[in-house]
Design a protein around this motif. Structure first.
Motif, mmCIF file in Angstrom:
data_model
loop_
_atom_site.group_PDB
_atom_site.id
_atom_site.type_symbol
_atom_site.label_atom_id
_atom_site.label_comp_id
_atom_site.label_asym_id
_atom_site.label_seq_id
_atom_site.Cartn_x
_atom_site.Cartn_y
_atom_site.Cartn_z
ATOM 1 N N SER A 111 45.669 -10.363 50.019
ATOM 2 C CA SER A 111 46.182 -11.603 50.147
ATOM 3 C C SER A 111 45.485 -12.427 51.472
ATOM 4 O O SER A 111 45.367 -11.689 52.330
ATOM 5 N N PRO A 112 45.065 -13.618 51.300
ATOM 6 C CA PRO A 112 45.194 -14.594 50.180
ATOM 7 C C PRO A 112 44.113 -14.362 49.142
ATOM 8 O O PRO A 112 42.979 -13.779 49.430
ATOM 9 N N VAL A 113 44.155 -14.764 47.906
ATOM 10 C CA VAL A 113 43.137 -14.730 46.780
ATOM 11 C C VAL A 113 42.019 -15.303 47.122
ATOM 12 O O VAL A 113 42.129 -16.464 48.001
ATOM 13 N N LEU A 163 52.917 -16.529 37.657
ATOM 14 C CA LEU A 163 52.174 -16.066 38.624
ATOM 15 C C LEU A 163 50.725 -15.794 38.429
ATOM 16 O O LEU A 163 50.036 -15.174 39.162
ATOM 17 N N GLU A 164 50.321 -16.112 37.246
ATOM 18 C CA GLU A 164 48.981 -16.117 36.743
ATOM 19 C C GLU A 164 48.021 -16.535 38.027
ATOM 20 O O GLU A 164 48.215 -17.570 38.561
ATOM 21 N N GLN A 166 47.989 -15.472 40.922
ATOM 22 C CA GLN A 166 48.416 -15.057 42.441
ATOM 23 C C GLN A 166 48.191 -13.823 42.476
ATOM 24 O O GLN A 166 47.860 -12.984 41.932
ATOM 25 N N ILE A 167 48.261 -13.538 43.962
ATOM 26 C CA ILE A 167 48.185 -12.057 44.310
ATOM 27 C C ILE A 167 48.966 -11.034 43.615
ATOM 28 O O ILE A 167 50.173 -11.414 43.380
ATOM 29 N N HIS A 170 46.151 -11.389 39.547
ATOM 30 C CA HIS A 170 45.196 -12.369 39.451
ATOM 31 C C HIS A 170 44.200 -11.527 38.445
ATOM 32 O O HIS A 170 44.146 -10.360 38.319
#
Length: 267
Positions: A111-113, A163-164, A166-167, A170
């Motif tokens: 994180s972060p993406v 959540l798609e 997200q960390i 992904h």
DNA sequence: ATGACTGGAGTTTCCAGA
């Protein structure tokens, strides 16, 4: 043969729970992640008849294998592939007992993406496949257990739409995990429960996530075909997540048929 | 009340976790 993987989120805090788990479940191998300590005293484990192997550092990361059997040819980090990766030396620990190779892995959170750290995570999973290609074959008995920090499929998170991207959910993370597994690894839980929903191993400390079962399945036991053939059962020990002072992860427990079991049945 | 986290480092606040 019983194998357990558990991200303890600080060995010092979770030491009593680790001891209870050993006593109650009697695993042959207990794989720990996020020990967050430089040193773990082996004496307590030796008293219970276990060997302790640990690769950790100060404050963060740290992986361990608590084993009923002595391990040989210990492998730490990306040994023989990328010796310069210092973090990996607190995230990858493996060893051999007879014809079985067992690894405790703690994949970076990332994180972060789209940060540098995110791409380090992607690279980390890619390099794990390189490591397998270089030193092993899928015909061997190999267990890669640990906190992969990736939920592989939509049924592995409480709300795939939310959540798609997200960390830990992904597309790039799921893709590289799939690439790792295409080398010849099977997700033990999905071998037995291919489409079952709502099986999670991690719940956020915040928002009463555990109570509401808002979790993700991030901890996995990835196994080669010879072990898939003798896999008997896989469960997540959610009771331990409900205890006071819990880790945010729950243990994953897998049972395999092995010679010891067969001998017990004959007797 | 319409919100509510945990652990480590190292000093009373920040960072990382996922």
């Amino acid at each position: 043969m019983r194998v357990i993987t558990w991200n303890v989120n600080s060995y010092n805090i979770r030491k009593p729970q680790v001891e209870s788990l050993l006593k109650e479940k009697e695993p042959d191998f207990l794989l720990l992640q996020e020990t967050k300590v430089e040193f773990i005293a082996p004496e307590g484990f030796q008293k219970r008849g276990y060997y302790l192997y640990h690769a950790g550092g100060k404050g963060r990361n740290g992986v361990a294998i608590i084993s009923k059997y002595p391990l040989e040819e210990l492998k730490i980090g990306f040994q023989g592939l990328d010796e310069d990766d210092q973090q990996a030396k607190e995230r990858i620990l493996g060893g051999r007992y007879k014809d079985l190779w067992i690894f405790s892995l703690y994949v970076p959170n990332g994180s972060p993406v789209n940060s540098d750290y995110f791409y380090y995570k992607i690279q980390f999973l890619y390099k794990l496949r390189e490591l397998l290609e270089k030193f092993f074959t899928p015909q061997e008995k190999i267990i890669l257990g640990g906190d992969f920090n990736v939920a592989p499929e939509p049924e592995d998170v409480f709300d795939p739409l939310l959540l798609e991207g997200q960390i830990c959910f992904h597309e790039r993370e799921r893709k590289v995990l799939k690439y790792l597994m295409e080398w010849g690894l099977y997700d033990a839980l999905r071998v037995l429960y291919p489409h079952k929903r709502g099986i999670f191993t991690w719940w956020d400390y915040q928002f009463s996530s555990f109570k509401r079962n808002l979790g993700m399945r991030l901890d996995h036991l990835l196994i080669t075909n010879p072990l898939k053939q003798i896999l008997k059962e896989v469960v997540v020990d959610i009771k331990i997540r409900a205890l006071p002072k819990p880790s945010d992860h729950a243990p994953v427990i897998a049972d395999f048929e092995d010679r010891t079991d067969i001998e017990e049945r004959i007797n």
